[in-house]
Design an enzyme around this catalytic site. Structure first.
Site, PDB file in Angstrom:
ATOM      1  N   HIS A 171       4.779   0.077   0.602  1.00 16.64           N
ATOM      2  CA  HIS A 171       5.274  -0.717   1.392  1.00 16.64           C
ATOM      3  C   HIS A 171       4.763  -1.634   1.913  1.00 16.64           C
ATOM      4  O   HIS A 171       3.105  -1.599   1.810  1.00 16.64           O
ATOM      5  CB  HIS A 171       6.056   0.058   2.723  1.00 16.64           C
ATOM      6  CG  HIS A 171       4.867   0.972   3.135  1.00 16.64           C
ATOM      7  ND1 HIS A 171       4.417   2.361   2.814  1.00 16.64           N
ATOM      8  CD2 HIS A 171       4.295   0.911   4.457  1.00 16.64           C
ATOM      9  CE1 HIS A 171       3.694   2.593   3.429  1.00 16.64           C
ATOM     10  NE2 HIS A 171       3.334   2.173   4.712  1.00 16.64           N
ATOM     11  N   HIS A 193       0.864  -1.049  -0.126  1.00 17.38           N
ATOM     12  CA  HIS A 193      -0.044   0.125  -0.055  1.00 17.38           C
ATOM     13  C   HIS A 193       0.872   1.406   0.085  1.00 17.38           C
ATOM     14  O   HIS A 193       1.924   1.452   0.252  1.00 17.38           O
ATOM     15  CB  HIS A 193      -0.968   0.029   1.226  1.00 17.38           C
ATOM     16  CG  HIS A 193      -0.303   0.218   2.564  1.00 17.38           C
ATOM     17  ND1 HIS A 193       0.380  -0.887   3.135  1.00 17.38           N
ATOM     18  CD2 HIS A 193      -0.220   1.186   3.488  1.00 17.38           C
ATOM     19  CE1 HIS A 193       1.012  -0.635   4.006  1.00 17.38           C
ATOM     20  NE2 HIS A 193       0.665   0.715   4.515  1.00 17.38           N
ATOM     21  N   ARG A 205       5.820   6.112  14.501  1.00 22.00           N
ATOM     22  CA  ARG A 205       5.641   6.743  13.288  1.00 22.00           C
ATOM     23  C   ARG A 205       5.162   8.343  13.512  1.00 22.00           C
ATOM     24  O   ARG A 205       4.473   8.886  14.207  1.00 22.00           O
ATOM     25  CB  ARG A 205       4.510   6.023  12.714  1.00 22.00           C
ATOM     26  CG  ARG A 205       4.429   6.505  11.164  1.00 22.00           C
ATOM     27  CD  ARG A 205       3.613   5.699  10.472  1.00 22.00           C
ATOM     28  NE  ARG A 205       2.196   5.988  10.740  1.00 22.00           N
ATOM     29  CZ  ARG A 205       1.223   5.954   9.526  1.00 22.00           C
ATOM     30  NH1 ARG A 205       1.717   5.181   8.378  1.00 22.00           N
ATOM     31  NH2 ARG A 205       0.049   6.103   9.637  1.00 22.00           N
ATOM     32  N   ASP A 222       0.414   4.892   1.950  1.00 23.75           N
ATOM     33  CA  ASP A 222      -0.473   5.226   3.021  1.00 23.75           C
ATOM     34  C   ASP A 222      -1.421   6.384   2.693  1.00 23.75           C
ATOM     35  O   ASP A 222      -1.311   7.376   1.842  1.00 23.75           O
ATOM     36  CB  ASP A 222       0.421   5.941   4.329  1.00 23.75           C
ATOM     37  CG  ASP A 222       1.298   4.924   4.804  1.00 23.75           C
ATOM     38  OD1 ASP A 222       0.992   3.873   5.129  1.00 23.75           O
ATOM     39  OD2 ASP A 222       2.374   5.320   5.387  1.00 23.75           O
TER      40      ASP A 222
HETATM   41  C1  OGA Z   1       3.077   2.152   8.342  1.00 27.41           C
HETATM   42  C2  OGA Z   1       3.353   0.779   8.088  1.00 27.41           C
HETATM   43  C3  OGA Z   1       4.695  -0.926   8.022  1.00 27.41           C
HETATM   44  C4  OGA Z   1       5.412  -1.970   9.306  1.00 27.41           C
HETATM   45  O1  OGA Z   1       3.655   2.695   9.244  1.00 27.41           O
HETATM   46  O2  OGA Z   1       2.392   2.918   7.721  1.00 27.41           O
HETATM   47  O3  OGA Z   1       2.778   0.353   6.861  1.00 27.41           O
HETATM   48  O4  OGA Z   1       6.092  -2.587   8.945  1.00 27.41           O
HETATM   49  N1  OGA Z   1       3.987   0.228   8.657  1.00 27.41           N
HETATM   50  O5  OGA Z   1       5.263  -1.500  10.517  1.00 27.41           O
HETATM   51 MN    MN Z   2       1.726   1.688   5.833  1.00 26.48          MN
END
Ligand code: OGA
Ligand code: MN
Length: 264
Positions: free
Chosen positions: A241, A96, A255, A98
């Site tokens: 990702h 995806h 994050r 984000d």
């Molecule tokens: C995000 C996500 C990936 C992860 O933070 O947007 O998709 O590996 N994280 O935690």
């Molecule tokens: Mn993500």
């Protein structure tokens, strides 16, 4: 500071830098252009507190509150991706971009590994400009004029975060042009894209999975194996990702999300 590309076409490691201290303007310029070039940067062993992580994220854009996830204690900007129970949450284990259900999806995100399972929990990244480049000129021409509808509610499911996700779906171009590099990037994904507006259902059935699944090709990917204290910051305009759901112990990430820009 040393910037070393991974052995893949996406991602670079940054070494000999301490993100807990102010970064000089020459280094900022170098970091930002490497970020645009490689799509995601990795910084090992940084162990930043909230304030330091926000400052580090501000190298790449404007850190903004993100209403769709709980924050850490004491911060309005840093939020927690908390799989303390050892159960990976579903959404991000789909390839995806984000929050494409926002009109201006985040420019990028900076993730820090706080607590990791003893094995597993890697994050994969795929270059969506390389995905576009991999298509034939005929297909490139065809999809460049198309738009697609994105919505957050359906696949994210009935968690409390989903309640805040906008009701209305938003349209974005299927191919976006990166505002800095000018590269064309595929901008549809299986997690949030509902359909291509200009195509009928049968055409969508054939074309949309093909475009979304370009990210599955290993030659477009890099797989990052985390250690606690590591930082990854990705350009949400040019990479997708995937969080690998292969662990059963706690995994906690912090994050910071960067303000979005118009999708064009
Ligand atoms: C995000 C996500 C990936 C992860 O933070 O947007 O998709 O590996 N994280 O935690
Ligand atoms: Mn993500």
């Amino acid at each position: 500071m040393k910037i070393t590309p991974t052995n893949s076409l996406v991602g670079a490691y940054v070494e000999d830098i301490d993100l807990s201290a102010p970064v000089e303007s020459d280094a900022v310029d170098e970091l930002v252009s490497a970020w645009h070039k490689w799509g995601v940067l990795f910084f090992r062993n940084q162990n930043l507190n909230d304030e330091q992580q926000v400052a580090a994220a501000s190298i790449f854009g404007d850190p903004v509150p993100y209403d769709f996830a709980p924050t850490t204690e004491g911060s309005e900007i840093v939020h927690k991706i908390d799989n303390e129970d050892g159960k990976p949450k579903g959404g991000s284990s789909n390839w995806h971009t984000d929050a494409t259900w926002l009109k201006e999806p985040p420019r990028g995100s900076m993730l820090q590994a706080i607590k990791l399972p003893s094995s597993g929990g890697d994050t994969l990244f795929a270059s969506m400009s390389a995905a576009f480049d991999s298509l034939s000129p005929s297909t490139q021409n065809f999809i460049e004029g198309l738009t697609a509808l994105h919505h957050g509610g359906s696949k994210l499911g009935a968690n409390r975060i989903a309640k805040k996700i906008p009701e209305d779906a938003v349209s974005h171009p299927v191919v976006r042009t990166h505002p800095v590099t000018g590269k064309k990037c595929i901008f549809v994904n299986r997690l949030f894209t509902q359909g291509i507006n200009e195509l009928n259902p049968r055409e969508n059935e054939a074309l949309l999975p093909m475009l979304c699944d370009l990210s599955l090709r290993p030659e477009l990917q890099f797989r990052f194996q985390w250690e606690e204290g590591d930082i990854a910051v990705w350009d949400n305009r040019s990479v997708q990702h995937y969080a690998t759901p292969d662990y059963s112990e706690a995994r906690v990430m912090h994050r910071v999300v960067l303000a979005g820009d118009p999708v064009e």
